[in-house]
Write a protein that holds these residues in place. Structure first.
Motif, PDB file in Angstrom:
ATOM      1  N   GLN A 410       0.832  -1.196   0.000  1.00 23.24           N
ATOM      2  CA  GLN A 410       0.000   0.000   0.000  1.00 23.24           C
ATOM      3  C   GLN A 410       0.869   1.249   0.000  1.00 23.24           C
ATOM      4  O   GLN A 410       2.056   1.203   0.329  1.00 23.24           O
ATOM      5  CB  GLN A 410      -0.889  -0.010   1.242  1.00 23.24           C
ATOM      6  N   SER A 411       0.271   2.376  -0.347  1.00 26.73           N
ATOM      7  CA  SER A 411       0.979   3.654  -0.277  1.00 26.73           C
ATOM      8  C   SER A 411       1.363   3.929   1.173  1.00 26.73           C
ATOM      9  O   SER A 411       0.562   3.737   2.086  1.00 26.73           O
ATOM     10  CB  SER A 411       0.083   4.778  -0.791  1.00 26.73           C
ATOM     11  N   GLY A 412       2.610   4.367   1.374  1.00 28.27           N
ATOM     12  CA  GLY A 412       3.083   4.648   2.719  1.00 28.27           C
ATOM     13  C   GLY A 412       3.672   3.455   3.442  1.00 28.27           C
ATOM     14  O   GLY A 412       4.026   3.549   4.622  1.00 28.27           O
ATOM     15  N   SER A 413       3.815   2.353   2.721  1.00 28.04           N
ATOM     16  CA  SER A 413       4.369   1.157   3.368  1.00 28.04           C
ATOM     17  C   SER A 413       5.893   1.183   3.430  1.00 28.04           C
ATOM     18  O   SER A 413       6.499   0.325   4.070  1.00 28.04           O
ATOM     19  CB  SER A 413       3.902  -0.108   2.635  1.00 28.04           C
ATOM     20  N   GLY A 414       6.562   2.152   2.753  1.00 28.84           N
ATOM     21  CA  GLY A 414       8.015   2.299   2.854  1.00 28.84           C
ATOM     22  C   GLY A 414       8.789   1.855   1.635  1.00 28.84           C
ATOM     23  O   GLY A 414      10.022   1.768   1.684  1.00 28.84           O
ATOM     24  N   LYS A 415       8.104   1.604   0.506  1.00 35.76           N
ATOM     25  CA  LYS A 415       8.797   1.089  -0.692  1.00 35.76           C
ATOM     26  C   LYS A 415       9.803   2.117  -1.236  1.00 35.76           C
ATOM     27  O   LYS A 415      10.974   1.791  -1.447  1.00 35.76           O
ATOM     28  CB  LYS A 415       7.767   0.733  -1.781  1.00 35.76           C
ATOM     29  N   SER A 416       9.329   3.343  -1.476  1.00 39.79           N
ATOM     30  CA  SER A 416      10.219   4.367  -2.043  1.00 39.79           C
ATOM     31  C   SER A 416      11.332   4.729  -1.077  1.00 39.79           C
ATOM     32  O   SER A 416      12.477   4.974  -1.482  1.00 39.79           O
ATOM     33  CB  SER A 416       9.409   5.621  -2.410  1.00 39.79           C
ATOM     34  N   THR A 417      11.013   4.783   0.206  1.00 40.01           N
ATOM     35  CA  THR A 417      12.049   5.081   1.207  1.00 40.01           C
ATOM     36  C   THR A 417      13.145   4.026   1.177  1.00 40.01           C
ATOM     37  O   THR A 417      14.338   4.346   1.262  1.00 40.01           O
ATOM     38  CB  THR A 417      11.422   5.150   2.608  1.00 40.01           C
ATOM     39  N   LEU A 418      12.749   2.772   1.031  1.00 35.44           N
ATOM     40  CA  LEU A 418      13.728   1.684   1.011  1.00 35.44           C
ATOM     41  C   LEU A 418      14.708   1.828  -0.152  1.00 35.44           C
ATOM     42  O   LEU A 418      15.922   1.699   0.028  1.00 35.44           O
ATOM     43  CB  LEU A 418      13.009   0.333   0.933  1.00 35.44           C
ATOM     44  N   VAL A 419      14.198   2.114  -1.356  1.00 38.86           N
ATOM     45  CA  VAL A 419      15.110   2.235  -2.504  1.00 38.86           C
ATOM     46  C   VAL A 419      15.907   3.537  -2.439  1.00 38.86           C
ATOM     47  O   VAL A 419      17.014   3.615  -2.987  1.00 38.86           O
ATOM     48  CB  VAL A 419      14.346   2.122  -3.849  1.00 38.86           C
TER      49      VAL A 419
END
Length: 613
Positions: A410-419
Motif C-alpha cells: 500500500q501507499s506509505g508502506s516504505g517502498k520508495s524510502t527503502l530504494v
C-alpha cells in the motif's frame, strides 16, 4: 557590527588586492581634498585684504618636530603666496591659486573615482560567490532537507535575499573603507587648525550618534520579517504555477488570488515599515549635522569676536569647510547603519541554507567501486524521518547480480524510502546496506550513484533538447549511442517526427510531450547511462494502456542484463520478477514468486484480487 565583520572575513579574502587599492586611493583622495581646501585661506585673504596679506613673511627652515611643523608650514605657505603677489600682483596670484585648486580637485576626484571603480569587482564578486555557494549547497543537501522547506522560500533566498545583500552590505563596503579615512584625515586637520574647537565638536558628536543608533535598532528585526514575507509570497507563486491545472479544475482562481493578495499586502506593510525607518536616516543626519555646524559656528565665532582665538577669520572659514566636509562621511556612516542590518537579516536567512548540516558525509578515504559483482544486501534496516514514526522496521533483503526483485504494498508502506536508501539519498539509522560485502557508507558517493539508474513515476526532464536530456549526466556520449538508446526505449520515432529532431526543445519539465513520451525519454537516459543497478519507481503507473505497453517493452529491454529493483502498484507489470517482496507498515510480510504468493492466499492475493476486480 560584529556580525558584519564576521561576514566580511568569510567572503572578502579572495579580493584583498581590491581592498588594498581602495585604501590607497582613498588616502590620496583625502589628502588632496584637505590641501585643495587649504587654498581657501590665501584666496580669502586676497579678496578681503586682511592683515595676513600685508604681513611680511620670511622663509623658515623646516624643523621636523611636532611643535614647529605647523608654524613652519603656515609661515612658508604665506611666504610663497606673498612672493607670487609681489611678482605677478593679487589678480594673477588669485588665478594661479584657482588653477592650483582646480588641479588638486581633479586629482582628488580621480582618486575618488578610482577607489569606487576598484571596489566594483569586489562587490559583484561577493554576490556571485554567495549565489554560487547557495546553489552548490542546495545541490548537495539531502532530500530530507527539502521536505521541511518550501521551494518558493528557497528561491526567495537565492533571489530576493541575495539581492538585498548586494544592495545593503556590499554597497556599504565602499563607504566603510572610504569614510574612516576621510574622518581621520579631517579630524587630524581640525586638530591642527584649532584643538579647542575640535574638542568642543567631539563633545557634541556622541549625543547625535546615540540618537541615530536609537532610531536604527529595530531595523534588522523588521527587515527579517519583510524577507520572510517575501519568501511566503514566492512560495504562493511557486505553488500556483505548479498547480494551475487543479486551480482551474476547481474554479479556485479567486481563492488563490485572495491568498496571494493577503500575503502580498503583508509583505507590502513589512517593507513599508522598513523603508520609512530607513528614509528617516538622511533627513535626521542632515538636521543633526546642521545643528553641529550651528554650535561650532557659535562657539568659534564667540572666540574670534572676543579676540581670544588662536585662528583668524579666514582660517576659521577653512575650519568650517573641513567640518562641513566631515558631515558627509558621518552621514554615510549613518546610512550604512541602516542598510547593513537589512543585509544582515537577509544573510541570516541565506545562512539557514549555507550552514544547514548535511548528514550524508563521505569518508575521508572512501572505497572505490566500479561494478556490482555479486549481490546487494539489506541487513536489519530500520529508518524514520526526523526521529518520528518508524517508516521501515528490520528489513532484510538479498538481491543477486542480474536478479529482478519487486516491492509491492500500500501507499506509505516504505517502498520508495527503502530504494532511496541505496544511493544514500537518506542514510540508514539502524542496520547496513552492503554491495559485494562493502558497506555503502564506506563507498565514494559518486561511485555508488554512478552504478545506479533511476526511472521514476514522474519523469523528471529539463527545459532543454531531446539530446541533452538523454545525455544528462553522461559525458562524451556520441550521437549514435543516443539514437540507439532512444530506439531501445521506443522513443526514436516520435523524436524524429518533431520539428528539429534530437535538437528540439521539450519545454519546461517536458510539457510539450505526453506522459508516455516523457517516460520513454527517461528510460533512454537510463539506457545510455548503462547502470549496473536499475531502480524503477512505479515507472508505468501513470500511463494509459498503449503508452504502458510501449514503456513496458522498453523497460524489459533495459532490465535484461541488469540488477533491477522495481516498485509497482500494477501487479501485472512485475509478475515475472525473480522475487516479490510485500511491504506492510514498514515490514516485509510476504516474499516469493507471483504464483507462490497467490498460493499463500495472504496480503499479496488480496491485492491481486482487488486489481482483477
Amino acid at each position: 557590527m560584529k556580525e558584519f565583520f564576521q561576514l566580511m572575513r568569510r567572503f572578502v579574502s579572495p579580493y584583498k588586492k581590491y581592498v588594498c587599492w581602495a585604501v590607497v586611493l582613498n588616502i590620496l583622495s583625502a589628502v588632496f581634498n584637505v590641501f585643495s581646501f587649504s587654498l581657501l585661506i590665501p584666496i580669502l585673504n586676497i579678496l578681503f585684504k586682511t592683515n595676513a596679506q600685508e604681513k611680511i613673511y620670511q622663509y623658515m627652515d623646516w624643523e621636523w618636530s611636532v611643535d614647529s611643523l605647523k608654524e613652519t608650514a603656515i609661515n612658508n605657505f604665506y611666504y610663497y603666496v606673498n612672493q607670487l603677489i609681489d611678482a605677478f600682483g593679487p589678480s594673477t596670484t588669485l588665478l594661479f591659486l584657482g588653477l592650483f585648486l582646480a588641479g588638486m580637485t581633479f586629482l582628488k576626484t580621480a582618486c575618488y573615482f578610482g577607489s569606487t571603480a576598484v571596489m566594483v569587482p569586489l562587490r559583484t564578486g561577493i554576490v556571485r560567490d554567495i549565489r554560487t555557494m547557495v546553489y552548490s549547497k542546495v545541490s548537495y543537501l539531502p532530500l530530507g532537507f527539502f521536505s521541511e522547506e518550501r521551494k518558493g522560500d528557497i528561491i526567495a533566498r537565492m533571489s530576493g535575499d541575495v539581492a538585498e545583500i548586494e544592495n545593503s552590505i556590499t554597497s556599504s563596503l565602499d563607504m566603510l573603507l572610504k569614510n574612516p579615512i576621510l574622518i581621520i584625515s579631517y579630524f587630524a586637520t581640525l586638530m591642527i587648525i584649532s584643538w579647542q574647537l575640535t574638542v568642543f565638536t567631539i563633545l557634541v558628536l556622541p549625543t547625535m550618534g546615540w540618537l541615530m543608533g536609537k532610531i536604527g535598532r529595530k531595523l534588522k528585526r523588521q527587515s527579517l520579517e519583510a524577507q520572510e514575507k517575501w519568501g511566503e509570497t514566492m512560495s504562493q507563486l511557486e505553488e500556483t504555477l505548479g498547480g494551475l491545472r487543479v486551480i482551474k479544475a476547481f474554479t479556485a482562481e479567486e481563492k488563490m488570488i485572495s491568498r496571494f493578495n493577503k500575503c502580498s499586502n503583508e509583505y507590502r506593510d513589512a517593507t513599508s515599515r522598513v523603508s520609512i525607518r530607513q528614509a528617516l536616516a538622511h533627513p535626521m543626519s542632515e538636521f543633526l549635522g546642521t545643528v553641529l555646524i550651528v554650535f561650532v559656528l557659535w562657539f568659534g565665532g564667540s572666540l574670534i569676536l572676543g579676540n581670544n582665538s588662536s585662528i583668524d577669520a579666514s582660517t576659521f572659514i577653512y575650519y568650517m569647510v573641513i567640518l562641513y566636509s566631515i558631515i558627509n562621511p558621518l552621514k554615510d556612516f549613518s546610512k550604512a547603519s541602516y542598510m547593513i542590518p537589512r543585509g544582515l537579516a537577509s544573510m541570516e536567512r541565506v545562512d539557514k541554507i549555507l550552514k544547514a548540516p548535511n548528514p550524508i558525509v563521505e569518508k575521508a578515504n572512501p572505497t572505490h567501486l566500479s561494478a556490482l559483482n555479486e549481490e546487494i544486501r539489506f541487513n536489519h534496516i530500520s529508518f524514520s524521518y526526523n526521529g518520528q514514526t518508524q517508516v521501515l522496521n528490520d528489513i532484510n533483503l538479498r538481491i543477486q547480480k542480474g536478479e529482478t526483485i519487486a516491492l509491492v504494498g500500500q501507499s506509505g508502506s516504505g517502498k520508495s524510502t527503502l530504494v532511496d536508501l541505496l544511493p544514500r539519498f537518506h542514510d540508514v539509522q539502524e542496520g547496513e546496506i552492503l554491495i559485494d560485502g562493502i558497506n555503502i557508507k564506506d563507498v565514494s558517493i559518486s561511485d555508488l550513484r554512478s552504478l545506479i539508474g533511476y526511472v521514476n513515476q514522474e519523469a523528471i526532464l529539463f527545459n532543454d533538447s531531446f539530446y541533452n536530456n538523454i545525455t544528462f549526466g553522461v559525458e562524451n556520449a556520441t550521437k549514435e549511442q543516443v539514437i540507439e538508446a532512444a530506439k531501445i526505449a521506443n522513443a526514436h520515432e516520435f523524436i524524429m517526427e518533431s520539428e528539429q529532431g534530437y535538437d528540439t526543445n521539450i519545454g519546461d519539465r517536458g510539457c510539450r510531450l505526453s506522459g508516455g513520451q516523457r517516460q520513454r525519454i527517461s528510460i533512454a537516459r537510463a539506457i545510455l547511462k548503462n547502470p549496473a543497478i536499475l531502480i524503477l519507481d512505479e515507472a508505468t503507473s501513470a500511463l494509459d494502456t498503449e503508452s504502458e505497453r510501449l514503456v513496458q517493452e522498453a523497460l524489459e529491454r533495459l532490465m535484461k542484463t541488469r540488477t533491477t529493483i522495481a516498485i509497482a502498484h500494477r501487479l501485472s507489470t512485475i509478475k515475472n520478477a525473480d522475487q516479490i517482496y510485500v511491504l506492510y507498515e514498514g515490514r516485509i510480510v510476504e516474499s516469493g514468486k507471483h504464483e507462490e504468493l497467490l498460493a499463500k492466499n495472504g496480503y499479496y492475493k488480496r491485492l491481486n484480487d482487488m486489481q482483477a476486480l
